[in-house]
Write a protein that holds these residues in place. Structure first.
Motif, PDB file in Angstrom:
ATOM      1  N   GLY A  83       0.814  -1.201   0.000  1.00  0.00           N
ATOM      2  CA  GLY A  83       0.000   0.000   0.000  1.00  0.00           C
ATOM      3  C   GLY A  83       0.855   1.261   0.000  1.00  0.00           C
ATOM      4  N   HIS A  85       1.001   3.579   2.047  1.00  0.00           N
ATOM      5  CA  HIS A  85       1.515   3.811   3.392  1.00  0.00           C
ATOM      6  C   HIS A  85       2.898   3.182   3.586  1.00  0.00           C
ATOM      7  N   VAL A 196      -2.902   5.219   7.236  1.00  0.00           N
ATOM      8  CA  VAL A 196      -3.202   3.784   7.244  1.00  0.00           C
ATOM      9  C   VAL A 196      -4.636   3.596   6.749  1.00  0.00           C
ATOM     10  N   PRO A 197      -4.894   2.625   5.878  1.00  0.00           N
ATOM     11  CA  PRO A 197      -6.260   2.422   5.370  1.00  0.00           C
ATOM     12  C   PRO A 197      -7.273   2.222   6.495  1.00  0.00           C
ATOM     13  N   SER A 198      -8.474   2.697   6.248  1.00  0.00           N
ATOM     14  CA  SER A 198      -9.517   2.613   7.282  1.00  0.00           C
ATOM     15  C   SER A 198     -10.835   2.067   6.739  1.00  0.00           C
ATOM     16  N   SER A 250     -10.928  -6.939   2.906  1.00  0.00           N
ATOM     17  CA  SER A 250     -10.978  -5.478   2.864  1.00  0.00           C
ATOM     18  C   SER A 250     -10.168  -5.023   1.656  1.00  0.00           C
ATOM     19  N   ASP A 252      -6.842  -2.985   1.802  1.00  0.00           N
ATOM     20  CA  ASP A 252      -5.642  -2.247   2.205  1.00  0.00           C
ATOM     21  C   ASP A 252      -4.523  -2.326   1.175  1.00  0.00           C
ATOM     22  N   PHE A 259      -6.270  -6.937   4.618  1.00  0.00           N
ATOM     23  CA  PHE A 259      -6.222  -5.883   5.629  1.00  0.00           C
ATOM     24  C   PHE A 259      -5.039  -6.176   6.544  1.00  0.00           C
ATOM     25  N   TYR A 260      -4.438  -5.125   7.094  1.00  0.00           N
ATOM     26  CA  TYR A 260      -3.275  -5.296   7.959  1.00  0.00           C
ATOM     27  C   TYR A 260      -3.682  -6.053   9.219  1.00  0.00           C
ATOM     28  N   ARG A 278     -12.512  -0.843  12.544  1.00  0.00           N
ATOM     29  CA  ARG A 278     -12.885  -1.102  11.159  1.00  0.00           C
ATOM     30  C   ARG A 278     -13.887  -2.240  11.024  1.00  0.00           C
TER      31      ARG A 278
END
Length: 671
Positions: A83, A85, A196-198, A250, A252, A259-260, A278
């Motif tokens: 990602g 990030h 950070v993705p949300s 998800s 991310d 997702f993390y 989340r």
């Protein structure tokens, strides 16, 4: 997708060393690339000024008394795609290619990347940076770091193998590798760093899962009990492991529905390390997150994974890990005597074998994906002669067609849309700024895939709308023969893919040709397009019934054209004359090959029979879907392109006449 596992381990000692060789980079003009030998240096407008970034990073390096700092291109989970990030190497260098490692000292800054990206690096980096096309990082460090010097690194961005390799070489020369918990690039990047993705983390609908998460956990716990070393816990670091285990998804990671997260579970508890905010109340209820029993998922913050594992490892425990996807940042927390190590975790290995429902889901996704690809090929056939189609616009249209399919969730990787000489670069992808027109006089290679709720797809087709040369037809046909010969192979159960990979190359080897990438990779159910540990490399596990793999031989004539033919195949039990446990492949990709490029005189009767059976399967599976959706032109195209091949090629009916027949068929009339 042509596969070399550079994306997983980009910091390896010699990035530009390919298994079979490297394609040459294209030549660019002076206006395209930097020239640091002139005074003043020539810097193209595409380059990024990194002076301030490097100054700030060197301040951090100096404060810690380091001589050098290594910046890999990965994330804390060894993900193939990362990602925004986590794109630290891209930010500090300005170079955005998907593979590369940077090293910064107090006086120099250097980048190592493979030959696919040399010209891109020369366009994007300023003259603060050296570009290394050969040599390895450790050798360079030994010349730049004084005896007794410290080389810093983020332990969460180093695989165990990478740490061991660097550490051994540096220690042998009286330099020290130092683990720095706080990433120095992050400190410099500061508030400019992407958040950070949300996006929500959601549970898949029951229709799209092969087993409940409770059944999966129970199955892995049973494996723990059967293991001789008696592990007390399993630790999952790869993002697809946790996504698969809990049937959660998800967004991310680009092209991957992950997702993390980390997961640690024992016989008595399950801990999921994630951003709890989340998860909706419905998802929390789905995970039984409001209790602490053995089938309840206890949520802990993602940032607490290090402290939690360290605390658990202080007891009388044995933690089972897969070393391929566990970073040194986790590994260094667990005493060696408390580790149970395999190359791949039990979840990674279990996930590779699809059950009957998962197989059916993946098959269904490939039918709809074939519709999208056929729509695209029909559109190209009509529009390329006008000269209005380019590589980038074509890739965008294919993504659009896939997006219109039921259960679509975007592409599974960046589309490789390559015309003419660009197709000779196995991993080329066009951009809005840099692309070529498609032409009826050139070959065109399109390698693409989709993410669907029921499966992940990946397919490559190469076409020519004009008159191909004799050599182009021979190269294409020999690649096709390789695809056929591996696809129709019968082999003993538990055979390694590496043992049969040569079947895909033999027709090329026979005339002194070859290709320079892997022959195939695993694929997931709405997971990774490159799903380990399945494939034809030495590091892959043995083939087993229920696995899916790509089969994708190719040939690349530097500066002229490229050919690749890729199908996804399911490993099935073979029917043999005599008793025994043998396996075979069942191809689930359903798009015909380019008749214009096939030299039928090179095909054996058995190979011709295989293609014709495959074409009949395409008609039976894809034809009704095209008819149901009233895609008359596409149905006519399919009928034309799946006519049986023979040693004497049949006369192709006109598209107009076939369209008329298709209309009658859809209306239920006889022609």
């Amino acid at each position: 997708m042509a596969w070399a596992r550079w994306g997983c381990c980009p910091w390896l000692v010699l990035l530009c060393a390919c298994t079979w060789g490297c394609p040459k980079a294209a030549n660019l003009t002076r206006e395209d690339v930097r020239n640091c030998s002139t005074s003043p240096p020539y810097i193209p407008v595409t380059a990024v000024n990194t002076t301030e970034r490097l100054t700030a990073l060197r301040q951090q390096i100096q404060m810690l008394n380091l001589s050098a700092y290594i910046i890999p291109d990965t994330d804390a989970h060894m993900s193939e795609y990362i990602g925004d990030h986590d794109k630290r190497r891209a930010w500090i260098t300005g170079f955005t290619g998907s593979a590369g490692t940077a090293v910064v000292t107090m006086g120099k800054a250097a980048l190592w990347t493979d030959s696919r990206y040399w010209t891109q690096a020369e366009r994007q980096m300023d003259c603060n940076w050296e570009l290394h096309r050969e040599g390895n990082i450790v050798t360079w460090l030994l010349t730049e770091v004084p005896v007794g010097g410290l080389v810093g690194f983020d332990p969460f961005l180093f695989s165990i193998d990478s740490w061991e390799s660097y550490n051994a070489d540096l220690q042998a020369s009286d330099r020290q590798l130092v683990s720095i918990a706080d990433n120095l690039v992050d400190l410099v990047w500061g508030s400019e760093r992407p958040a950070v993705p949300s996006q929500p983390i959601y549970a898949l609908q029951e229709a799209f899962i092969g087993s409940t998460w409770q059944d999966k956990v129970s199955g892995i716990r049973s494996q723990m009990q059967q293991r001789r070393e008696a592990p007390t816990a399993v630790l999952l670091s790869a993002l697809d492991e946790t996504a698969w285990l809990f049937n959660l998804r998800s967004s991310d990671i680009p092209y991957n529905p992950f997702f993390y997260s980390y997961t640690l579970f024992t016989d008595s508890f399950i801990r999921l390390f994630v951003n709890k905010s989340r998860l909706s109340s419905e998802t929390l209820q789905y995970l039984n997150a409001d209790c602490t029993l053995h089938m309840c998922v206890q949520l802990e913050d993602y940032s607490q994974v290090r402290d939690s594992i360290k605390a658990y490892a202080s007891g009388d425990v044995r933690i089972w890990i897969g070393t391929s996807y566990t970073t040194y940042g986790i590994y260094e927390l667990i005493p060696k005597e408390k580790l149970v190590e395999d190359t791949y975790s039990p979840v990674m290995v279990t996930k590779a074998v699809k059950n009957s429902k998962e197989q059916a889901l993946l098959r269904a996704s490939h039918v709809r994906d074939a519709v999208a690809v056929i729509r695209y090929l029909v559109w190209l056939e009509k529009n390329v002669p006008s000269g209005a189609v380019d590589e980038f616009s074509g890739a965008e249209l294919l993504d659009k067609f896939r997006g219109e399919e039921e259960f679509s969730s975007g592409p599974s990787f960046e589309t490789i849309s390559a015309s003419g000489l660009n197709a000779a670069l196995a991993h080329y992808s066009p951009t809005k700024e840099l692309h070529r027109k498609l032409s009826s006089d050139e070959m065109y290679l399109v390698d693409s895939g989709g993410q669907y709720w029921d499966g992940t797809t990946d397919i490559t087709r190469t076409v020519h709308w004009g008159t191909p040369s004799a050599f182009q037809k021979e190269a294409y046909t020999r690649v096709l023969i390789g695809n056929i010969d591996l696809s129709r192979l019968v082999f003993p159960a538990a055979t390694s893919g590496r043992m049969v990979e040569a079947f895909a190359r033999k027709a090329l080897w026979d005339v002194g040709l070859n290709y320079y990438h892997g022959t195939g990779h695993g694929i997931g159910n709405f997971l990774c397009v490159h799903e380990w540990p399945v494939g034809f490399q030495s590091s892959n596990i043995a083939m087993a019934k229920g696995m899916f793999t790509s089969i994708e031989p190719g040939y690349y004539q530097d500066g002229e054209f490229g050919v690749r033919i890729e199908d996804i195949a399911l490993v099935v039990e073979a029917e043999t004359k005599y008793p025994g446990t043998y396996l075979a492949f069942e191809v689930v990709s359903l798009v015909p090959y380019d008749r214009n490029l096939i030299d039928v005189s090179l095909l054996s009767p058995e190979q011709l029979q295989y293609v014709n059976r495959y074409y009949q399967t395409i008609r039976e599976k894809v034809g009704p879907e095209l008819q149901r959706r009233q895609l008359l032109e596409e149905f006519a195209w399919l009928q034309q392109h799946t006519e049986p091949l023979s040693a004497r090629a049949p006369r192709a009916a006109s598209l107009v006449s076939l369209l008329a027949v298709s209309v009658l068929a859809i209306l239920g009339w006889s022609a």
